[in-house]
Scaffold this motif. Structure first.
Motif, PDB file in Angstrom:
ATOM      1  N   SER A 255       0.804  -1.224   0.000  1.00  0.00           N
ATOM      2  CA  SER A 255       0.000   0.000   0.000  1.00  0.00           C
ATOM      3  C   SER A 255       0.835   1.272   0.000  1.00  0.00           C
ATOM      4  CB  SER A 255      -0.914   0.007   1.239  1.00  0.00           C
ATOM      5  OG  SER A 255      -0.147  -0.059   2.434  1.00  0.00           O
ATOM      6  N   GLY A 256       2.131   1.159  -0.180  1.00  0.00           N
ATOM      7  CA  GLY A 256       2.994   2.329  -0.148  1.00  0.00           C
ATOM      8  C   GLY A 256       2.896   3.169  -1.403  1.00  0.00           C
ATOM      9  N   SER A 257       2.988   4.481  -1.241  1.00  0.00           N
ATOM     10  CA  SER A 257       2.911   5.401  -2.380  1.00  0.00           C
ATOM     11  C   SER A 257       4.097   5.228  -3.323  1.00  0.00           C
ATOM     12  CB  SER A 257       2.858   6.844  -1.873  1.00  0.00           C
ATOM     13  OG  SER A 257       1.764   7.040  -1.015  1.00  0.00           O
ATOM     14  N   ALA A 258       5.276   4.931  -2.768  1.00  0.00           N
ATOM     15  CA  ALA A 258       6.459   4.780  -3.616  1.00  0.00           C
ATOM     16  C   ALA A 258       6.297   3.595  -4.577  1.00  0.00           C
ATOM     17  CB  ALA A 258       7.705   4.586  -2.742  1.00  0.00           C
ATOM     18  N   ASN A 259       5.800   2.470  -4.074  1.00  0.00           N
ATOM     19  CA  ASN A 259       5.597   1.312  -4.944  1.00  0.00           C
ATOM     20  C   ASN A 259       4.508   1.562  -5.976  1.00  0.00           C
ATOM     21  OD1 ASN A 259       7.264  -1.120  -4.416  1.00  0.00           O
ATOM     22  ND2 ASN A 259       6.633  -0.753  -2.314  1.00  0.00           N
ATOM     23  N   GLU A 260       3.455   2.245  -5.570  1.00  0.00           N
ATOM     24  CA  GLU A 260       2.385   2.556  -6.513  1.00  0.00           C
ATOM     25  C   GLU A 260       2.902   3.420  -7.654  1.00  0.00           C
ATOM     26  OE1 GLU A 260      -1.379   2.458  -8.159  1.00  0.00           O
ATOM     27  OE2 GLU A 260      -0.523   1.289  -6.497  1.00  0.00           O
ATOM     28  N   LEU A 261       3.754   4.390  -7.327  1.00  0.00           N
ATOM     29  CA  LEU A 261       4.335   5.258  -8.355  1.00  0.00           C
ATOM     30  C   LEU A 261       5.238   4.465  -9.289  1.00  0.00           C
ATOM     31  CD1 LEU A 261       4.732   8.135  -9.425  1.00  0.00           C
ATOM     32  CD2 LEU A 261       6.611   8.409  -7.797  1.00  0.00           C
ATOM     33  N   LEU A 262       6.057   3.559  -8.737  1.00  0.00           N
ATOM     34  CA  LEU A 262       6.952   2.751  -9.578  1.00  0.00           C
ATOM     35  C   LEU A 262       6.159   1.824 -10.501  1.00  0.00           C
ATOM     36  CD1 LEU A 262       9.716   1.801  -6.971  1.00  0.00           C
ATOM     37  CD2 LEU A 262       9.881   3.475  -8.815  1.00  0.00           C
ATOM     38  N   ILE A 263       5.054   1.273 -10.015  1.00  0.00           N
ATOM     39  CA  ILE A 263       4.233   0.387 -10.848  1.00  0.00           C
ATOM     40  C   ILE A 263       3.577   1.173 -11.971  1.00  0.00           C
ATOM     41  CG2 ILE A 263       2.167  -1.069 -10.848  1.00  0.00           C
ATOM     42  CD1 ILE A 263       2.926  -1.941  -8.017  1.00  0.00           C
ATOM     43  N   ARG A 264       3.050   2.347 -11.663  1.00  0.00           N
ATOM     44  CA  ARG A 264       2.395   3.172 -12.683  1.00  0.00           C
ATOM     45  C   ARG A 264       3.383   3.669 -13.727  1.00  0.00           C
ATOM     46  NH1 ARG A 264      -2.766   4.957 -11.772  1.00  0.00           N
ATOM     47  NH2 ARG A 264      -3.682   4.389  -9.746  1.00  0.00           N
ATOM     48  N   MET A 265       4.645   3.862 -13.321  1.00  0.00           N
ATOM     49  CA  MET A 265       5.670   4.305 -14.283  1.00  0.00           C
ATOM     50  C   MET A 265       6.229   3.139 -15.078  1.00  0.00           C
ATOM     51  SD  MET A 265       7.720   7.046 -11.877  1.00  0.00           S
ATOM     52  CE  MET A 265       8.999   7.270 -13.109  1.00  0.00           C
ATOM     53  N   VAL A 267       8.235   0.819 -13.940  1.00  0.00           N
ATOM     54  CA  VAL A 267       9.563   0.426 -13.476  1.00  0.00           C
ATOM     55  C   VAL A 267       9.539  -1.003 -12.950  1.00  0.00           C
ATOM     56  CG1 VAL A 267      11.421   0.956 -11.855  1.00  0.00           C
ATOM     57  CG2 VAL A 267      10.151   2.808 -12.960  1.00  0.00           C
ATOM     58  N   THR A 268       8.451  -1.384 -12.302  1.00  0.00           N
ATOM     59  CA  THR A 268       8.321  -2.727 -11.747  1.00  0.00           C
ATOM     60  C   THR A 268       6.894  -3.213 -11.933  1.00  0.00           C
ATOM     61  OG1 THR A 268       8.557  -4.031  -9.727  1.00  0.00           O
ATOM     62  CG2 THR A 268       7.809  -1.788  -9.460  1.00  0.00           C
ATOM     63  N   GLN A 269       6.710  -4.542 -11.946  1.00  0.00           N
ATOM     64  CA  GLN A 269       5.387  -5.126 -12.142  1.00  0.00           C
ATOM     65  C   GLN A 269       4.659  -5.367 -10.824  1.00  0.00           C
ATOM     66  OE1 GLN A 269       4.073  -5.487 -15.199  1.00  0.00           O
ATOM     67  NE2 GLN A 269       5.978  -4.557 -15.964  1.00  0.00           N
ATOM     68  N   GLU A 270       5.402  -5.432  -9.729  1.00  0.00           N
ATOM     69  CA  GLU A 270       4.807  -5.676  -8.417  1.00  0.00           C
ATOM     70  C   GLU A 270       5.564  -4.885  -7.367  1.00  0.00           C
ATOM     71  OE1 GLU A 270       7.325  -9.794  -7.606  1.00  0.00           O
ATOM     72  OE2 GLU A 270       5.143  -9.859  -7.817  1.00  0.00           O
ATOM     73  N   GLY A 271       4.946  -4.771  -6.188  1.00  0.00           N
ATOM     74  CA  GLY A 271       5.546  -3.972  -5.129  1.00  0.00           C
ATOM     75  C   GLY A 271       6.878  -4.527  -4.657  1.00  0.00           C
ATOM     76  N   ILE A 272       7.799  -3.635  -4.366  1.00  0.00           N
ATOM     77  CA  ILE A 272       9.124  -4.002  -3.874  1.00  0.00           C
ATOM     78  C   ILE A 272       9.126  -3.901  -2.356  1.00  0.00           C
ATOM     79  CG2 ILE A 272      11.578  -3.453  -3.934  1.00  0.00           C
ATOM     80  CD1 ILE A 272      11.100  -2.138  -6.655  1.00  0.00           C
ATOM     81  N   ASN A 273       9.621  -4.927  -1.704  1.00  0.00           N
ATOM     82  CA  ASN A 273       9.708  -4.925  -0.241  1.00  0.00           C
ATOM     83  C   ASN A 273      11.017  -4.241   0.158  1.00  0.00           C
ATOM     84  OD1 ASN A 273       9.360  -5.373   2.448  1.00  0.00           O
ATOM     85  ND2 ASN A 273       9.357  -7.602   2.335  1.00  0.00           N
ATOM     86  N   PHE A 274      10.973  -2.924   0.225  1.00  0.00           N
ATOM     87  CA  PHE A 274      12.189  -2.140   0.440  1.00  0.00           C
ATOM     88  C   PHE A 274      12.865  -2.472   1.773  1.00  0.00           C
ATOM     89  CE2 PHE A 274      10.064   0.470  -2.735  1.00  0.00           C
ATOM     90  CZ  PHE A 274      11.114   0.844  -3.553  1.00  0.00           C
ATOM     91  N   PHE A 275      12.077  -2.695   2.812  1.00  0.00           N
ATOM     92  CA  PHE A 275      12.645  -2.936   4.132  1.00  0.00           C
ATOM     93  C   PHE A 275      12.591  -4.404   4.542  1.00  0.00           C
ATOM     94  CE2 PHE A 275      11.419   1.585   4.520  1.00  0.00           C
ATOM     95  CZ  PHE A 275      12.645   2.104   4.903  1.00  0.00           C
ATOM     96  N   GLY A 276      12.366  -5.292   3.582  1.00  0.00           N
ATOM     97  CA  GLY A 276      12.228  -6.696   3.941  1.00  0.00           C
ATOM     98  C   GLY A 276      13.080  -7.658   3.147  1.00  0.00           C
ATOM     99  N   GLN A 277      13.997  -7.180   2.308  1.00  0.00           N
ATOM    100  CA  GLN A 277      14.830  -8.090   1.523  1.00  0.00           C
ATOM    101  C   GLN A 277      16.251  -7.553   1.436  1.00  0.00           C
ATOM    102  OE1 GLN A 277      12.544  -7.947  -2.170  1.00  0.00           O
ATOM    103  NE2 GLN A 277      14.020  -6.544  -3.101  1.00  0.00           N
TER     104      GLN A 277
END
Length: 415
Positions: A255-265, A267-277
């Motif tokens: 639900s993060g805004s950063a992932n939503e922006l990357l998906i709409r642009m 850049v990525t097809q699914e959300g990135i777990n920035f703090f979990g990998q």
């Protein structure tokens, strides 16, 4: 004939002034020493003791008194109950005694427990040595008279006194190096140390570099400069728990805004777990460290830049020097002193940093540092000794760094 003059600072007046100065400074020096030295010595002491979280309290006999029956009139019966237990799970307590005074108007009608005696209103028991996990209830049948109700008190107004002595792990002569063996023999220690070093070095250098660029930008007068300075200070003055929660929410994989922006642009097809990998979590924690603490470097560097004489820059302009040449050959030599001080402070503070990482990742996904390890050993595993040993290792690392810094890195201003 000439009279010998004592060297400057060695005469009677100078010695008297020195004694007065030390006398005035002594309370401050003593207070600071106690605040710093006592906790440090306690950490060293605990690090060589086989002690767990439950061992911080000394083993003591604990007694609880209770009147059962609720007598309402003279002649009613009741029961005085004593519950005695050993607060320790593994330590004997020797010489345990219990003393109490019965309220007036209370007459014992039942049997006195073995090892106890009553003299008038005084009650005394000698239990000798009680085992670990000892838990015993004693019940004494009594009858109350009118004097008890005239007294108008409560049995708890005369609390029983219990005594006993036991071996306390914090003060006895038992020592061990197992805490340090556990720290260095663990397969994770060197990886944790590497993460700590990477987090500290890149976080410190990054905060200084960003602070330097910010200071250079705001060193010139322009409209709105004060507002921009205030915005620059926001990351540092904002509560850490608020900004950490904001970052975790902003970069949430679902639900993060950063992932939503990357998906709409795209850049990525699914959300990135920035703090979990791995290793992305460590990179994000370092970025957060740089963003949160660059304002401190910015303030130090900007203050030093504004104290530099502008005549040098005017002369360099007349000689046709480029902006980079003015920065590298004029500003940087003047900034070396303050940069070295900021580097020392930020390195020590970042190496000791705990709350940022714990709030962002909890030390998971390859972000576990030595300070997080101190917390986990001391409280998650309940091994205070091992946690103190890790803290001693942290102190040793910072001591080595400080010696190295003052010997090889520290620079005087203008050099």
């Amino acid at each position: 004939m000439t009279t010998a003059v004592p060297p400057k600072g060695t005469g009677p007046l100078a010695k008297r002034e020195a004694r007065l100065a030390w006398g005035l400074l002594f309370p401050t020096i003593f207070s600071v020493a106690m605040v710093i030295i006592l906790p440090l010595l306690s950490i060293f002491w605990i690090s060589i003791k086989p002690i767990g979280l439950a061992d911080l309290r000394p083993p003591v006999p604990v007694v609880r008194e209770q009147l059962r029956g609720k007598p309402a009139a003279a002649g009613d019966t009741a029961t005085i109950e004593y519950r005695l237990r050993n607060s320790s799970q593994d330590t004997l307590i020797e010489g345990v005694t219990l003393s109490d005074s019965f309220p007036p108007g209370v007459t014992v009608t039942g049997e006195i427990p073995e090892g106890c005696k009553q003299t008038g209103t005084e009650f005394f028991c000698d239990f000798g040595t009680i085992d670990p996990k000892y838990n015993n209830r004693m019940k004494i049948e009594v009858e109350v008279g009118q004097e008890y109700f005239d007294w108008g008190g409560h049995p708890k107004d005369s609390e029983p006194v219990v005594t006993g002595t036991a071996d306390f792990i914090l003060t006895n002569g038992e020592f061990t190096l197992d805490n340090f063996r556990r720290v260095f023999d663990g397969s994770e220690f060197w990886s944790v140390f590497g993460v700590t070093l990477a987090y500290t070095v890149f976080g410190t250098i990054g905060a200084i570099v960003v602070g330097l660029f910010a200071a250079l930008l705001l060193n010139n007068e322009f409209r709105g400069q004060g507002v921009l300075r205030g915005l620059y200070l926001f990351p540092y003055v904002a509560p850490v728990i608020a900004v950490a929660f904001t970052w975790v929410t902003l970069f949430d994989p679902t639900s993060g805004s950063a992932n939503e922006l990357l998906i709409r642009m795209g850049v990525t097809q699914e959300g990135i777990n920035f703090f979990g990998q791995k290793p992305l979590a460590l990179i994000m924690v370092i970025v957060f460290e740089i963003w949160r603490y660059f304002p401190l470097s910015f303030l130090f560097i900007l203050a030093r830049l504004q104290s530099i004489d502008t005549d040098m820059y005017e002369a360099a302009d007349m000689d046709g020097a480029s902006p980079f040449q003015k920065f590298w050959y004029l500003s940087m030599p003047m900034l070396l002193g303050i940069l070295s001080v900021v580097f020392l402070l930020r390195f020590i503070w970042t190496f000791n940093k705990f709350d940022d990482i714990f709030l962002l990742t909890g030390g998971n996904a390859g972000t576990r540092t030595l300070t997080v390890n101190v917390y986990e050993q001391a409280f998650a595993v309940s091994n205070i000794g091992a946690g103190a040993a890790v803290a001693v290792v942290v102190f040793g690392c910072l001591l080595v760094f400080s010696i190295f810094f003052f010997k090889f890195i520290s620079r005087e201003e203008g050099l």
